[in-house]
Design a protein around this motif. Structure first.
Motif, PDB file in Angstrom:
ATOM      1  N   GLU A   1      -0.240 -14.411 -19.158  1.00 23.62           N
ATOM      2  CA  GLU A   1       0.203 -15.100 -20.364  1.00 23.62           C
ATOM      3  C   GLU A   1       0.334 -16.610 -20.187  1.00 23.62           C
ATOM      4  OE1 GLU A   1      -0.035 -13.292 -22.813  1.00 23.62           O
ATOM      5  OE2 GLU A   1       0.046 -11.350 -21.809  1.00 23.62           O
TER       6      GLU A   1
ATOM      7  N   GLN B   1       6.119 -11.461 -22.303  1.00 29.91           N
ATOM      8  CA  GLN B   1       6.554 -12.806 -21.924  1.00 29.91           C
ATOM      9  C   GLN B   1       7.841 -12.787 -21.112  1.00 29.91           C
ATOM     10  OE1 GLN B   1       6.509 -14.151 -25.971  1.00 29.91           O
ATOM     11  NE2 GLN B   1       4.401 -14.885 -25.873  1.00 29.91           N
ATOM     12  N   ALA B   2       8.799 -11.928 -21.497  1.00 32.52           N
ATOM     13  CA  ALA B   2      10.050 -11.832 -20.744  1.00 32.52           C
ATOM     14  C   ALA B   2       9.808 -11.249 -19.359  1.00 32.52           C
ATOM     15  CB  ALA B   2      11.060 -10.985 -21.518  1.00 32.52           C
TER      16      ALA B   2
ATOM     17  N   THR C   1       3.439  -9.208 -26.597  1.00 34.46           N
ATOM     18  CA  THR C   1       4.769  -9.034 -27.166  1.00 34.46           C
ATOM     19  C   THR C   1       5.756  -9.928 -26.441  1.00 34.46           C
ATOM     20  OG1 THR C   1       5.534  -7.314 -25.642  1.00 34.46           O
ATOM     21  CG2 THR C   1       4.191  -6.600 -27.520  1.00 34.46           C
ATOM     22  N   GLU C   2       6.952 -10.034 -27.016  1.00 30.54           N
ATOM     23  CA  GLU C   2       8.017 -10.768 -26.340  1.00 30.54           C
ATOM     24  C   GLU C   2       8.380 -10.103 -25.019  1.00 30.54           C
ATOM     25  OE1 GLU C   2      11.407 -10.695 -28.941  1.00 30.54           O
ATOM     26  OE2 GLU C   2      10.919  -8.678 -29.632  1.00 30.54           O
TER      27      GLU C   2
ATOM     28  N   ASN D   1       2.592 -10.346 -31.306  1.00 30.71           N
ATOM     29  CA  ASN D   1       1.617 -11.351 -31.707  1.00 30.71           C
ATOM     30  C   ASN D   1       0.226 -10.877 -31.301  1.00 30.71           C
ATOM     31  OD1 ASN D   1       3.533 -13.292 -32.722  1.00 30.71           O
ATOM     32  ND2 ASN D   1       4.074 -13.723 -30.593  1.00 30.71           N
TER      33      ASN D   1
ATOM     34  N   LYS E   1       8.767  -7.773 -31.500  1.00 30.31           N
ATOM     35  CA  LYS E   1       7.935  -8.825 -32.077  1.00 30.31           C
ATOM     36  C   LYS E   1       6.574  -8.817 -31.379  1.00 30.31           C
ATOM     37  CE  LYS E   1      11.792 -11.871 -33.297  1.00 30.31           C
ATOM     38  NZ  LYS E   1      12.426 -13.197 -33.066  1.00 30.31           N
TER      39      LYS E   1
END
Length: 326
Positions: free
Chosen positions: A74, A51-52, A47-48, A38, A36
Motif C-alpha cells: 500500500e 492500511q492499519a 480497506t482501512e 476503497n 470502509k
C-alpha cells in the motif's frame, strides 16, 4: 524446546509483526458491515484494515531495524531506509476480496531480502492461527511442524492451485488457454484467492503445484522461500528463477514442477524494466506518476538456485496470444 524458541532474531521480529497485523484483521472481521472499502482499480480493493495492518507491521519492523528498507503493497517505499541492503517486502492482507466478503481465506505476508535474496519469510493465516515461516538454509515450518512438498510424480495425479486474472487489462483469453491446457492434464484445479497462502500450501504438500499471472513481488516473496526450504521449486513459466518481476510464477514439487513448466512455457511473456519498476510502486503513486526509487527489480531476485537450469524456451509475444498479457 519448540522450533519457534530457536528462531533467527529477524524472523522473530517478522512473526511479531505478522501476529500484530493478524490481530487487527481478526477484530475487523467481526464488523465487516462497517468496513470502509476503497477501490484501487476495478476489482482491486483496499480497506482501512489493509492500511492499519501495514502500519503496525512497518512500525514493528522499523522499531527493531530502523536502518532497513521497506517495500509494501500500500505504501511502496515511502518508509524505511531507501538504499539499505536489507529490504522487508510486505503484503499486509493478501486476499482482501475474500476478507471483505467474509470468506476466511486470507493472510499476512512478510519477507526479508538481503542483497536481493530472500532470507526470512513469514505467512500468517489469522483465521486458523497458522504460521508458516522459513529462514534460508534452515527449513520451512507450519507452527512447529517441518514442511515438505508432496511426493507425487505424475501430473495426472496432481492437485494444482491457481489464481484467476481480475484486473482491467488482464489477458483473459491467454489465461483460459493456460487453464484448459493444465486442467486436462491434472487431477484438479483450485482457486482460493490468496497467492501467499497458495504457495505455502504447495510447501505443505496440500497442492502439488501452483501457477498464476499478474502477481507482484509482495505476493510471492515470502512464499518463494517457504517453498524452496520445503524442497520445492519456483520460477517463471520457462522454469527460470526470474519470476518476481515477470508477473508469472509456477511452483511445485520437483517432478510436477517440471511437467507444469512444459505446459506453461508457451504462455510466458517478457516484462520490461519499466514495468518491473512499476511493481514496486503503490497504486496511488503509479496513478499520480510519482518517481520513487523503485529498485525492486534487484530487491528480491529470490534464490537463483531454487529453480533448475533449463533450456531457454521461445518467448511468445503478447500479440501472438491475442490482446495484452496479464
Amino acid at each position: 524446546m519448540s522450533q519457534q524458541a530457536s528462531l533467527h532474531p529477524m524472523l522473530n521480529v517478522a512473526i511479531k509483526a505478522a501476529r500484530a497485523a493478524g490481530a487487527i484483521i481478526n477484530r475487523a472481521s467481526m464488523d465487516l458491515d462497517i468496513l470502509k472499502i476503497n477501490t484501487k482499480s476495478p476489482n482491486d480493493f483496499v480497506t482501512e484494515v489493509d492500511q492499519a495492518a501495514e502500519k503496525v507491521i512497518i512500525e514493528t519492523l522499523l522499531q527493531a531495524y530502523p536502518d532497513h528498507g521497506i517495500l509494501a503493497e500500500e505504501s511502496g517505499r515511502e518508509y524505511g531506509a531507501k538504499h539499505s541492503e536489507f529490504v522487508w517486502i510486505i503484503d499486509p492482507l493478501d486476499g482482501t476480496t475474500n476478507f471483505i466478503h467474509g470468506l476466511p481465506m486470507y493472510c499476512v505476508s512478510i519477507a526479508l531480502a538481503h542483497r536481493g535474496v530472500v532470507h526470512q519469510a513469514v505467512v500468517y493465516d489469522p483465521t486458523r492461527n497458522d504460521l508458516f515461516y522459513a529462514t534460508k538454509g534452515r527449513g520451512a515450518f507450519l507452527n512447529d511442524r517441518r514442511l515438505r512438498v508432496s511426493k507425487r510424480t505424475r501430473l495426472s495425479d496432481a492437485l494444482i492451485g491457481t489464481g484467476f486474472p481480475f484486473r482491467r487489462g488482464d489477458n483473459f483469453k491467454r489465461y483460459m488457454k493456460m487453464f484448459e491446457a493444465v486442467m486436462v492434464e491434472c487431477a484438479g484445479l483450485r482457486r482460493p484467492g490468496a497467492a501467499a497462502l497458495d504457495l505455502c500450501y504447495v510447501a505443505a504438500g496440500y497442492y502439488d503445484a501452483f501457477f498464476e499471472t499478474g502477481l507482484q513481488p509482495w505476493d510471492v516473496a515470502a512464499g518463494s522461500l517457504i517453498i524452496t526450504e520445503a524442497g520445492g521449486l519456483i520460477g517463471n513459466f520457462t522454469g527460470e528463477a526470474d519470476f518476481l518481476h515477470q508477473r508469472e510464477v509456477v511452483a511445485g514439487s520437483p517432478k510436477i514442477y517440471g511437467q507444469l513448466v512444459q505446459i506453461l512455457a508457451p504462455y510466458t511473456r517478457v516484462i520490461t524494466a519499466e514495468e518491473a519498476e512499476g511493481d514496486a510502486k503503490p497504486a496511488d503513486a503509479k496513478a499520480a506518476g510519482k518517481k520513487k526509487t523503485a529498485d525492486a527489480a534487484g530487491v528480491v531476485a529470490a534464490d537463483a538456485a531454487a529453480a533448475p537450469k533449463k533450456r531457454a524456451a521461445v518467448r511468445i509475444r503478447k500479440d501472438e496470444l491475442g490482446g495484452e498479457g496479464a
